[in-house]
Design a protein around this motif. Structure first.
Motif, PDB file in Angstrom:
ATOM      1  N   ILE A 131     -13.581  -5.063  -0.630  1.00 31.23           N
ATOM      2  CA  ILE A 131     -14.020  -4.221  -1.750  1.00 31.23           C
ATOM      3  C   ILE A 131     -13.567  -2.766  -1.530  1.00 31.23           C
ATOM      4  O   ILE A 131     -13.177  -2.066  -2.462  1.00 31.23           O
ATOM      5  N   GLU A 132     -13.602  -2.302  -0.261  1.00 28.63           N
ATOM      6  CA  GLU A 132     -13.127  -0.938   0.057  1.00 28.63           C
ATOM      7  C   GLU A 132     -11.615  -0.852  -0.140  1.00 28.63           C
ATOM      8  O   GLU A 132     -11.108   0.160  -0.626  1.00 28.63           O
ATOM      9  N   ILE A 133     -10.924  -1.906   0.249  1.00 29.19           N
ATOM     10  CA  ILE A 133      -9.458  -1.928   0.102  1.00 29.19           C
ATOM     11  C   ILE A 133      -9.098  -1.886  -1.383  1.00 29.19           C
ATOM     12  O   ILE A 133      -8.221  -1.132  -1.800  1.00 29.19           O
ATOM     13  N   ALA A 134      -9.809  -2.676  -2.191  1.00 28.23           N
ATOM     14  CA  ALA A 134      -9.551  -2.708  -3.637  1.00 28.23           C
ATOM     15  C   ALA A 134      -9.771  -1.326  -4.248  1.00 28.23           C
ATOM     16  O   ALA A 134      -9.049  -0.912  -5.153  1.00 28.23           O
ATOM     17  N   ALA A 135     -10.767  -0.586  -3.736  1.00 30.04           N
ATOM     18  CA  ALA A 135     -11.050   0.751  -4.260  1.00 30.04           C
ATOM     19  C   ALA A 135      -9.988   1.755  -3.810  1.00 30.04           C
ATOM     20  O   ALA A 135      -9.537   2.590  -4.595  1.00 30.04           O
ATOM     21  N   GLN A 136      -9.568   1.678  -2.538  1.00 33.23           N
ATOM     22  CA  GLN A 136      -8.608   2.651  -2.017  1.00 33.23           C
ATOM     23  C   GLN A 136      -7.179   2.364  -2.468  1.00 33.23           C
ATOM     24  O   GLN A 136      -6.370   3.273  -2.608  1.00 33.23           O
ATOM     25  N   PHE A 137      -6.867   1.091  -2.697  1.00 33.27           N
ATOM     26  CA  PHE A 137      -5.515   0.696  -3.114  1.00 33.27           C
ATOM     27  C   PHE A 137      -5.583  -0.068  -4.438  1.00 33.27           C
ATOM     28  O   PHE A 137      -5.367  -1.285  -4.472  1.00 33.27           O
ATOM     29  N   PRO A 138      -5.891   0.642  -5.537  1.00 31.37           N
ATOM     30  CA  PRO A 138      -6.045  -0.062  -6.818  1.00 31.37           C
ATOM     31  C   PRO A 138      -4.758  -0.753  -7.269  1.00 31.37           C
ATOM     32  O   PRO A 138      -4.801  -1.682  -8.070  1.00 31.37           O
ATOM     33  N   GLU A 139      -3.608  -0.317  -6.724  1.00 28.16           N
ATOM     34  CA  GLU A 139      -2.338  -0.944  -7.114  1.00 28.16           C
ATOM     35  C   GLU A 139      -2.122  -2.294  -6.430  1.00 28.16           C
ATOM     36  O   GLU A 139      -1.227  -3.044  -6.784  1.00 28.16           O
ATOM     37  N   ALA A 140      -2.938  -2.604  -5.425  1.00 30.89           N
ATOM     38  CA  ALA A 140      -2.781  -3.867  -4.686  1.00 30.89           C
ATOM     39  C   ALA A 140      -3.665  -4.957  -5.276  1.00 30.89           C
ATOM     40  O   ALA A 140      -4.791  -4.696  -5.701  1.00 30.89           O
ATOM     41  N   LEU A 141      -3.149  -6.185  -5.281  1.00 31.18           N
ATOM     42  CA  LEU A 141      -3.972  -7.344  -5.631  1.00 31.18           C
ATOM     43  C   LEU A 141      -4.756  -7.709  -4.380  1.00 31.18           C
ATOM     44  O   LEU A 141      -4.179  -8.043  -3.349  1.00 31.18           O
ATOM     45  N   THR A 142      -6.081  -7.613  -4.452  1.00 28.02           N
ATOM     46  CA  THR A 142      -6.939  -7.898  -3.300  1.00 28.02           C
ATOM     47  C   THR A 142      -7.648  -9.219  -3.541  1.00 28.02           C
ATOM     48  O   THR A 142      -8.115  -9.475  -4.651  1.00 28.02           O
TER      49      THR A 142
END
Length: 196
Positions: A146-157
């Motif tokens: 969830i933190e990764i999705a927030a910090q890297f919105p351009e990435a499919l998490t």
């Protein structure tokens, strides 16, 4: 913030998008090797910090390295002992390697097979991916998708609902060992202790 199903994440990775998924160490940011520039841009990462080529099996990764018959035997013995697992081997690169993975020294490549069912499932369907930890350069690796999705919105998490039975990673990056031509040199200590 884009959290997606496993099927969509694999399709996105194969289409050359930036993706993030758990591994046995820390969650990875990943993309096709020839699209490695996406990772450097997203992480604000210096070009002299190479990425790791992660594969579902050692057999998927050997074409990206080159060495003598004897060297290959030594490398395979070490890989057989520690893969899948938290060991990255830095070896001489073959000409199959896109230079974007290691822009300042395309003659070497770090390779690893993660001990993670979900990562192996993804990599088996995408082929080897250029990977690194999911964080801005110089900051500690992010642990939660969830933190990764927030910090890297351009990435499919990967959506956390896909991970009900997946063991979370150790939270410690892989051990990195480099082949010097005659011996191994430990570049980064991690979970695996090497006794060369």
């Amino acid at each position: 913030m884009t959290q997606v199903s496993l099927v969509d994440l694999i399709a996105g990775a194969r289409a050359g998008l930036l993706v993030s998924f758990p591994t046995d160490t820390v969650p990875a940011l990943a993309t096709l090797p020839e699209k490695a520039g996406l990772i450097f841009a997203a992480k604000q990462r210096s070009q002299d910090k190479p990425l790791i080529l992660m594969g579902a099996s050692a057999e998927d990764l050997w074409p990206y390295v080159k060495g003598s018959e004897n060297e290959l035997k030594i490398w395979q013995e070490v890989a057989n002992q520690h893969w899948p697992g938290a060991l990255t081997l830095v070896l001489p690169a073959s000409n199959r390697l896109p230079p974007q993975i290691n822009p300042t020294d395309p003659t070497t490549i770090g390779i690893r097979v993660p001990n993670s069912a979900i990562a192996q499932t993804i990599l088996a369907q995408t082929g080897p991916l250029a990977t690194t930890s999911a964080n801005f350069s110089g900051q500690p690796p992010l642990q939660k998708l969830i933190e990764i999705a927030a910090q890297f919105p351009e990435a499919l998490t990967l959506a956390t609902t896909e991970l009900s039975d997946e063991i979370t990673g150790l939270g410690v990056p892989s051990t990195v060992a480099k082949w010097t031509g005659a011996d191994w040199q430990t570049l980064r200590s991690g979970v695996i202790q090497l006794n060369f």
